[in-house]
Design an enzyme around this catalytic site. Structure first.
Site, PDB file in Angstrom:
ATOM      1  N   HIS A  24      28.878  49.648  37.886  1.00 51.00           N
ATOM      2  CA  HIS A  24      29.331  48.276  38.055  1.00 51.00           C
ATOM      3  C   HIS A  24      28.732  47.686  39.323  1.00 51.00           C
ATOM      4  O   HIS A  24      28.599  48.373  40.342  1.00 51.00           O
ATOM      5  CB  HIS A  24      30.858  48.206  38.105  1.00 51.00           C
ATOM      6  N   LYS A  61      42.393  39.703  36.940  1.00 48.77           N
ATOM      7  CA  LYS A  61      41.774  38.388  36.736  1.00 48.77           C
ATOM      8  C   LYS A  61      42.568  37.566  35.731  1.00 48.77           C
ATOM      9  O   LYS A  61      42.651  36.337  35.829  1.00 48.77           O
ATOM     10  CB  LYS A  61      40.328  38.566  36.251  1.00 48.77           C
TER      11      LYS A  61
END
Length: 941
Positions: free
Chosen positions: A162, A595
């Site tokens: 990532h 998120k």
């Protein structure tokens, strides 16, 4: 970057310094390194650069000391920075970045030094495996239960690519060499001349770091990312792995000794460590990860581990000089030597005629060489290699060589048990929608259209019916390119299993799992590659893969128990699971849930989800492995790992921990052998104690606490959604105030930062399009840290105003989960800085004021209520070392923030016809500022 170098104090540079208190020694290291950086700056940029750096450094320190500086004073310094040339801004960024890289190494060295000193006085060392075993004994856990717990213990990091490691691998190598030199300086026995040489080498390394660009010219390929992860797996982790196992063995031996029994009576314990990687297998949102890339990744890992094995065998061959004239050897091993010579077509080495272990190891080395090249006579499986090693071990142990056998040979045996011929299991991840589309296309070619339009329950029933039949006979030429790629991925898994063993590639993670049909679709596609068969009737299913549903958003976390229950009640899936030993992995996503719902709601729902799936697994008599999709930042599930383990819900205090390790966390945790071992032992310590229900991990939340958390999570999520999801101004503020658009052009990973085709710099962005990591990364750069605290203050304030303060305080003291949640939030609040955020808001002009005011109000409310609940005078009062580090770093990070703001203003103001060279130079400087701030804060996203 200061004048406190030994050359300037009258003390010869090579003179050994007197031993000082720990903090003083760290301070001395920092001063020395700062002075060395100052020397390099003078050499490389002249007195003008040195003076500019000193002016900015002393000015930012002045702003942070004494009475609180005013916005006008910050603005005045920013104006000075804005007057600097492009080249000077780049130099300022590089100067403070290099400084932080070296200070981070000094702190790492200090940690290693302190750990070594503690090991000499603490017996056993706190939070070690030995301490866990001693605590078990103290709490009355009997020997049988302890051994049973240790046999189930599994520390299982999974490395991902990532995009949160901003530093190039070249820079990491320079930093590792500098780290070694810093540690050499700590040797009190070093002579003055030796110390002078170390300082010269360190100056050379700093110069190399100064002249090495941190920002890549091109985006790394997937195979570049594979090489970066293999650097750690086949390096530090290969070296450290047997040390962890040896710690376990020694701790158990000590327990046996205390009971008056002989250690030899115990059976060998299985390895505690297990490694996985997504690098080369994670294709969710990354079109460059193809089936061929996955195959190449597996080949690279296999070559890396075989090279390390061959090196170890050569080393053992040099060591095991045992002569039959002085030591014995088993007749069985002598028979295998004869057999191997014949099979491999080798001639005996005459000088080893009376040294059978060297002869055997030479033949083992030849088999390993052929395994790597694919010649006849190779090992077909790692278990065959292991059998040869154990034969050598048994022969030594049976002939007065037990002590020899327990040395490097035993280490190699542990390594082979842990790493096999695959080094780390290459796991596959793909989005559920890709599978649905592929299944629909395959069925459509069979005349069964409309699969995608079915509701989830109908899809599930349809798949169960089809799975009972044979694989579909579909020509690859009839398929679209995306569907061919999906099917080829499963064929790649089969190929890798043939190459490096069944354990090399058997885990398939399904992103955005929303129903049981998303998992059954994977079984259907796997059947096409021969990885799954279900004849039906009396015949049992055969499955060569483990399918892992990934629950990532708040809605799915709330309903994951129902999804898992339906899945375990499906005959097709349950039969497949039985062939996998009835062991089910379930992955919990921390980043996307944050998120989606904000910090507190995400933290609570991931906790609840673990409890829910644990109850379902227990009801269906299935062994559960919870796979934690955590990141380094608090907004992505980060924080101290030991605390997180103890904070797991009662039903999910399992003896295993599978967790993603991402980006900069990999270097910080696994770049140094002593720190890597310490991290593993801390995890093993927490796992053993919590899973055996010791006093430290036995608390359960009361119904009142659970009800309180439900209210807190709901209020926090409402506040978060009001700002982030319902206010277009927030995302506009995010795009204009943070370096998110420029972050999208930073070549730190092969995967894009957004799912949006129009790119990171698009004028209008949607929250769903943003990947969680750059979302957190960007807020962190501007010192807002919104994902790590926003909504918390509103939730706590409402509960306090309703008379719940004492309940909250009790929860904080007595419930590990709630204590972890507030303490992690303190880390985000403690590193956030609204004064710096105000400077960044100028990038949005007059449009940023309303959102900034909202953020500042909620920040102040969060700090105030957290302090009320924790009964602290200031944030991080219980973490004084962290608080002090933040305070000392702030002025230097301020310098980088101001340079970044000036660069962003200048870059974004360029006209369309601006010279490309100027545009590229500014963007390069911005990229370096992103790296520098990440180094200063010791976090990205």
């Amino acid at each position: 970057m200061n004048s406190e170098h030994p050359h300037h104090t009258g003390q010869p540079a090579g003179s050994p310094a007197p031993r000082a208190a720990p903090i003083d020694r760290l301070r001395d290291d920092v001063r020395l390194l700062g002075a060395l950086v100052g020397d390099v700056l003078s050499e490389q940029g002249g007195v003008g650069l040195f003076n500019a750096v000193e002016h900015l450094r002393t000015a930012t320190i002045a702003l942070r000391t004494g009475s609180e500086a005013t916005p006008a004073q910050y603005q005045a310094l920013l104006q000075w920075v804005q007057k600097q040339s492009n080249n000077r801004l780049m130099q300022l960024v590089r100067a403070f970045s290099v400084y932080f890289h070296l200070i981070n190494l000094a702190e790492q060295s200090h940690r290693v030094r302190t750990l070594s000193e503690r090991e000499q006085t603490e017996r056993p060392l706190q939070e070690s495996v030995a301490a866990a075993v001693a605590a078990c004994e103290e709490h009355g856990i009997n020997l049988a239960d302890l051994l049973a717990g240790l046999r189930k213990l599994e520390v299982w990091p999974v490395f991902t690519a990532h995009p949160s490691e901003a530093r190039r691998r070249t820079l990491l190598q320079h930093l590792q060499r500098a780290s070694s030199l810093i540690e050499e300086l700590d040797n009190p026995q070093a002579s003055p001349s030796a110390r002078e040489m170390i300082l010269d080498d360190l100056l050379t390394r700093i110069t190399l770091i100064w002249q090495t660009a941190e920002a890549r010219m091109e985006r790394p390929t997937v195979l570049d990312e594979v090489r970066s992860v293999l650097y750690f797996l086949s390096g530090t982790l290969y070296d450290v792995a047997p040390n962890v196992q040896r710690s376990v063995e020694k701790a158990v031996d000590a327990y046996y000794s205390s009971k008056g029994t002989r250690p030899a009576e115990k059976a060998a314990l299985p390895p505690v460590l297990r490694f996985g990687t997504w690098v080369g297998g994670d294709r969710d949102g990354n079109p460059t990860v193809t089936a061929e890339v996955t195959r190449a990744s597996a080949r690279m890992a296999r070559s890396a581990i075989l090279r390390r094995y061959r090196q170890d065998i050569q080393s053992l061959g040099r060591d095991l000089s045992v002569s039959v004239r002085l030591g014995g050897v088993s007749s069985r091993m002598m028979d295998t030597i004869t057999h191997d010579l014949d099979e491999l077509g080798q001639q005996p080495i005459r000088k080893w005629s009376d040294e059978p272990y060297r002869r055997k190891l030479g033949l083992i080395g030849e088999r390993l060489r052929r395994t790597e090249t694919g010649e006849p006579g190779s090992y077909s499986r790692s278990t065959d290699f292991l059998a040869d090693l154990r034969q050598v071990e048994q022969s030594l142990s049976g002939h007065n060589g037990g002590r020899i056998a327990r040395g490097p040979l035993r280490d190699l045996i542990w390594r082979v048990e842990i790493f096999g011929f695959h080094l780390a299991e290459l796991e596959i991840r793909q989005h559920a929608d890709r599978h649905t589309s592929a299944v629909a296309e395959l069925l459509g070619l069979e005349g069964l259209s409309g699969f995608e339009s079915l509701d989830p329950q109908s899809r599930m029933r349809h798949l169960e019916e089809i799975l009972a039949g044979p694989p579909l006979d579909v020509s690859p030429d009839a398929l679209s390119a995306p569907t061919r790629e999906v099917l080829d991925t499963f064929r790649a898994m089969s190929d890798i299993q043939q190459l490096a063993g069944a354990e090399a590639c058997r885990t398939y993670v399904v992103s955005m799992t929303r129903s049981p049909a998303d998992v059954l679709a994977v079984l259907f596609l796997a059947r096409q590659a021969g990885l799954y068969t279900w004849p039906g009737g009396e015949a049992r299913a055969i499955s060569r893969l483990d399918i892992v549903p990934l629950f990532e958003q708040v809605k799915e976390l709330r309903t994951c128990d129902d999804i898992l229950a339906q899945l375990l009640e499906s005959p097709a899936y349950r039969d497949a699971l039985a062939s996998r030993g009835n062991r089910q992995q379930v992955m919990i996503g921390y980043s996307d849930s944050n998120k989606d719902g904000g910090y507190l709601a995400s933290t609570w729902q991931t906790y609840q989800a673990q409890q829910l799936i644990a109850q379902v697994a227990a009801a269906h008599n299935v062994e559960l492995v919870v796979f934690h999709g955590r990141g380094g930042a608090i907004g992505r599930g980060g924080g101290p790992m030991g605390r997180a383990i103890f904070a797991r819900p009662p039903g999910a205090r399992l003896p295993n921990l599978k967790v993603t390790e991402q980006g900069e966390v990999i270097f910080s945790r696994y770049g140094h052998p002593a720190i890597a071992q310490r991290h593993f032992e801390q995890m093993a310590h927490a796992l053993l104690l919590s899973s055996l229900d010791s006093a430290e991990g036995a608390e359960s939340p009361t119904p009142e606490w659970i009800a309180t958390m439900e209210r807190l999570a709901g209020a926090s999520m409402e506040r978060y959604e009001t700002l982030v999801k319902r206010s277009p101004a927030c995302l506009d503020f995010f795009r204009r105030v943070t370096p998110f658009p420029e972050l999208g052009t930073l070549n730190i990973a092969s995967r894009p930062v957004t799912r949006q085709k129009s790119g990171a710099g698009a004028a209008a962005i949607k929250l769903d399009d943003l990947r969680a990591i750059p979302w957190v990364f960007s807020w962190t750069q501007a010192r807002i840290n919104l994902p790590g605290w926003y909504g918390l203050g509103t939730a706590l304030e409402a509960e306090i105003e309703a008379g719940g303060l004492e309940t909250l305080r009790t929860m904080y003291r007595e419930w590990n989960f709630f204590g972890m949640a507030l303490n992690n939030a303190q880390r985000s609040l403690g590193t956030a800085d609204m004064q710096v955020a105000r400077l960044y808001s100028s990038l949005a002009g007059d449009d940023g004021g309303a959102v900034l005011a909202e953020l500042r109000e909620e920040y102040d409310r969060s700090v105030q209520t957290v302090l009320q609940v924790t009964q602290q005078e200031e944030l991080l009062a219980d973490s004084p070392i962290l608080a002090r580090s933040i305070k000392l770093r702030n002025p230097y990070v301020d310098a980088l923030h101001m340079a970044q703001i000036a660069l962003l203003q200048r870059y974004r103001a360029l006209s369309d016809d601006a010279p490309e060279a100027e545009r590229a130079a500014l963007l390069d400087a911005i990229h370096h500022s992103i790296n520098g701030i990440a180094a200063g804060l010791q976090t990205t996203g």
